[in-house]
Design an enzyme around this catalytic site. Structure first.
Site, PDB file in Angstrom:
ATOM      1  N   LYS A  36     -30.338 -14.782 -11.277  1.00 23.34           N
ATOM      2  CA  LYS A  36     -29.411 -15.419 -10.318  1.00 23.34           C
ATOM      3  C   LYS A  36     -28.293 -16.152 -11.041  1.00 23.34           C
ATOM      4  O   LYS A  36     -27.115 -15.995 -10.719  1.00 23.34           O
ATOM      5  CB  LYS A  36     -30.197 -16.407  -9.438  1.00 23.34           C
ATOM      6  CG  LYS A  36     -29.301 -17.337  -8.626  1.00 23.34           C
ATOM      7  CD  LYS A  36     -30.074 -18.247  -7.705  1.00 23.34           C
ATOM      8  CE  LYS A  36     -30.512 -19.568  -8.285  1.00 23.34           C
ATOM      9  NZ  LYS A  36     -29.444 -20.552  -8.540  1.00 23.34           N
ATOM     10  N   ASN A  37     -28.676 -16.946 -12.039  1.00 28.91           N
ATOM     11  CA  ASN A  37     -27.664 -17.814 -12.654  1.00 28.91           C
ATOM     12  C   ASN A  37     -26.761 -17.086 -13.636  1.00 28.91           C
ATOM     13  O   ASN A  37     -25.819 -17.673 -14.157  1.00 28.91           O
ATOM     14  CB  ASN A  37     -28.330 -19.040 -13.281  1.00 28.91           C
ATOM     15  CG  ASN A  37     -28.921 -19.933 -12.192  1.00 28.91           C
ATOM     16  OD1 ASN A  37     -28.595 -19.784 -11.017  1.00 28.91           O
ATOM     17  ND2 ASN A  37     -29.804 -20.844 -12.577  1.00 28.91           N
ATOM     18  N   ARG A 106     -23.193 -24.467  -4.347  1.00 28.58           N
ATOM     19  CA  ARG A 106     -22.402 -25.291  -5.243  1.00 28.58           C
ATOM     20  C   ARG A 106     -21.800 -24.498  -6.414  1.00 28.58           C
ATOM     21  O   ARG A 106     -20.753 -24.849  -6.951  1.00 28.58           O
ATOM     22  CB  ARG A 106     -23.350 -26.385  -5.748  1.00 28.58           C
ATOM     23  CG  ARG A 106     -22.674 -27.505  -6.388  1.00 28.58           C
ATOM     24  CD  ARG A 106     -23.688 -28.482  -6.890  1.00 28.58           C
ATOM     25  NE  ARG A 106     -22.993 -29.469  -7.694  1.00 28.58           N
ATOM     26  CZ  ARG A 106     -22.577 -29.229  -8.909  1.00 28.58           C
ATOM     27  NH1 ARG A 106     -22.821 -28.080  -9.484  1.00 28.58           N
ATOM     28  NH2 ARG A 106     -21.930 -30.168  -9.562  1.00 28.58           N
ATOM     29  N   ASP A 130     -26.000 -32.379  -3.623  1.00 23.29           N
ATOM     30  CA  ASP A 130     -26.824 -31.353  -2.978  1.00 23.29           C
ATOM     31  C   ASP A 130     -28.277 -31.740  -3.063  1.00 23.29           C
ATOM     32  O   ASP A 130     -28.613 -32.894  -3.324  1.00 23.29           O
ATOM     33  CB  ASP A 130     -26.534 -29.972  -3.570  1.00 23.29           C
ATOM     34  CG  ASP A 130     -27.102 -29.801  -4.971  1.00 23.29           C
ATOM     35  OD1 ASP A 130     -27.657 -30.777  -5.524  1.00 23.29           O
ATOM     36  OD2 ASP A 130     -27.015 -28.691  -5.508  1.00 23.29           O
ATOM     37  N   ASP A 319     -35.563 -26.023 -14.032  1.00 26.84           N
ATOM     38  CA  ASP A 319     -35.874 -25.173 -12.878  1.00 26.84           C
ATOM     39  C   ASP A 319     -37.271 -24.558 -12.958  1.00 26.84           C
ATOM     40  O   ASP A 319     -37.654 -23.769 -12.099  1.00 26.84           O
ATOM     41  CB  ASP A 319     -34.813 -24.068 -12.718  1.00 26.84           C
ATOM     42  CG  ASP A 319     -33.451 -24.652 -12.381  1.00 26.84           C
ATOM     43  OD1 ASP A 319     -33.406 -25.777 -11.841  1.00 26.84           O
ATOM     44  OD2 ASP A 319     -32.439 -24.002 -12.672  1.00 26.84           O
TER      45      ASP A 319
END
Ligand code: EPU
Length: 430
Positions: A36-37, A106, A130, A319
């Site tokens: 994802k990142n 974000r 957030d 994470d």
């Protein structure tokens, strides 16, 4: 396109739930999808070069869909296929990211660098805080300011503009911020002269982004180190790029094996991207085997307590923190966990406590006193990783756990429930 469009509309409008009946040991093989990142930033880097870009190993997750919307807002055309995505970037871009998209994701803030580089101006809603806390962006702004960008805050939007071209310079980051490093990379590749980022983030996703930018014609050295040098070029061109595997997804499935006393082989991943996390799993009593592109994790009967602190790569990833705490909540003693990145990362602790975990918070430390058992109940997921961690805790809890707010999990994990079920878990999406 909009393969996941329905999911975005329904999940953000209403809450969805993952229902888990605990007590089954996981076994089998799970394949890891694209990170994802990495993919989110690699979609954005397309903005730097007009034409048709292709990304492969793209996960089908909500954040990718949101980034498609951000790119479409700037005038790009995005098409999605099974595990791949095409971005067609026009000559003329609309240099904006509106608040409704920035609020939902974000990471949209990284369009600043490419839009400034291409258009000389960018209007991006200020993300605000957030789920994980305040998350300011002053390091992105001060780096870009040193490259010649003037910023104004106009009705909640950050308007950046530049007279002429961005100018390379040496920028020292106070902390190796992932997003700030990415924005400066994007700004530097088409700038005049040389940009040096001192104390750059060293995450594998940044290295992969640098690989993609280099394939596009950028001149960058030092990727994966804390000193990155970018020599600006006149123009870049579109390429095809394969996204690296998601180390957080691999780490999450590793904890799923660990917490269920299971035996799971994780394929299509790079174990070297998870060195610290795997070391802590071994310290907790797991048997970890690794090879080229795969991992095998066997869980202990009961985990041993382990202390860890979250740090930028190559430290223990923030994470992976909630997932590891889920495991340690069942350890045979007390573990101390220090969170160094986010002020609101511990929001899941109250939910785990409802399941019987014994965790107390002292400033940025969690004292996790291992309990003999967790018991299923309704819980609410406050963010992506916390949601995944609550599902992991539920795999080992007695009875049924309903994890509400599962739409958070969809932001970062493709079909999390289905893939756990394929490993033998009793998990359903409702
Ligand atoms: N920070 C500042 N000022 C800045 C920039 C960052 O104070 O100008 C602080 C942040 O508030 C945070 C710390 O620095 O406390 C680290 O932030 P960083 O900029 O490194 O993170 P990010 O780019 O906002 C990315 C990932 C996060 C991941 C962090 C750290 C994406 C889309 N997000 O965020 O991923 O936690 O790096 O590795 O790449 C997730 O996937 O669940 C997630 C939250």
């Amino acid at each position: 396109m909009a393969q996941l469009g329905h999911l975005v509309t329904t999940t953000f409008a209403s809450m969805s739930t993952i229902v888990v009946e605990g007590g089954r040991s996981l076994s089998g093989t799970v394949g890891i999808l694209g990170a994802k990142n990495a993919v989110l930033k690699e979609m954005v880097s397309a903005l730097l070069a007009p034409g048709r870009h292709r990304l492969t190993n793209v996960p089908s997750i909500v954040d990718v869909e949101l980034m498609c919307q951000v790119l479409e807002h700037t005038g790009c055309k995005v098409d999605q296929g099974e595990g791949e995505l095409w971005v067609v970037v026009p000559e003329e871009l609309r240099p904006e990211a509106p608040i409704d998209l920035v609020r939902q994701m974000r990471a949209s803030i990284v369009v600043l660098g490419p839009l400034l580089a291409r258009c000389g101006v960018a209007r991006v809603a200020l993300p605000g805080g957030d789920d994980l806390g305040s998350r300011p962006i002053e390091w992105h702004m001060s780096g870009l300011d040193q490259m010649g960008v003037s910023f104004e805050l106009v009705h909640g939007e950050l308007v950046g503009s530049i007279d002429g071209k961005l100018k390379g310079t040496e920028i020292e980051l106070p902390f190796p911020s992932v997003g700030a490093t990415e924005n400066l990379l994007f700004a530097g590749v088409l700038a005049e002269g040389e940009t040096v980022i001192v104390n750059a983030a060293r995450e594998p996703e940044i290295e992969d982004l640098i690989r993609q930018l280099t394939e596009m014609g950028a001149d960058i050295s030092g990727g994966g180190t804390s000193l990155v040098t970018i020599r600006g070029v006149e123009a870049l061109h579109p390429v095809e790029h394969e996204v690296i595997p998601d180390r957080l997804e691999a780490g999450t499935f590793a904890v799923a094996a660990a917490i269920t006393n299971g035996d799971v082989t994780i394929t299509g991943c790079y174990p070297d991207h998870l060195r610290m996390e795997l070391r802590k799993l071994e310290d907790a009593g797991c048997d970890v085997e690794r090879g080229d592109g795969w991992l095998r994790v066997k869980g202990p009967d009961r985990p041993t307590p382990v202390d860890f602190s979250t740090l930028p790569f190559p430290g223990f990833h923030t994470d992976m923190h909630p997932q590891m705490v889920a495991l340690l909540s069942l350890a045979s003693g007390t573990s101390v966990v220090t969170e160094n990145l986010y002020d609101a990362r511990f929001r899941y602790v109250g939910e785990m406590a409802r399941m019987g975990a014994d965790i107390s918070i002292e400033a940025q430390h969690a004292i996790v006193r291992g309990v003999d058992r967790l018991s299923g109940c309704p819980v609410l997921s406050p963010d992506i990783r916390a949601g995944a961690a609550l599902v992991l805790a539920a795999l080992r809890a007695d009875g049924v756990t309903e994890v509400g707010g599962a739409e958070h999990i969809d932001r970062g994990y493709q079909d999390f429930a289905g893939r756990l079920a394929a490993l033998g878990a009793s998990v359903e999406r409702s």
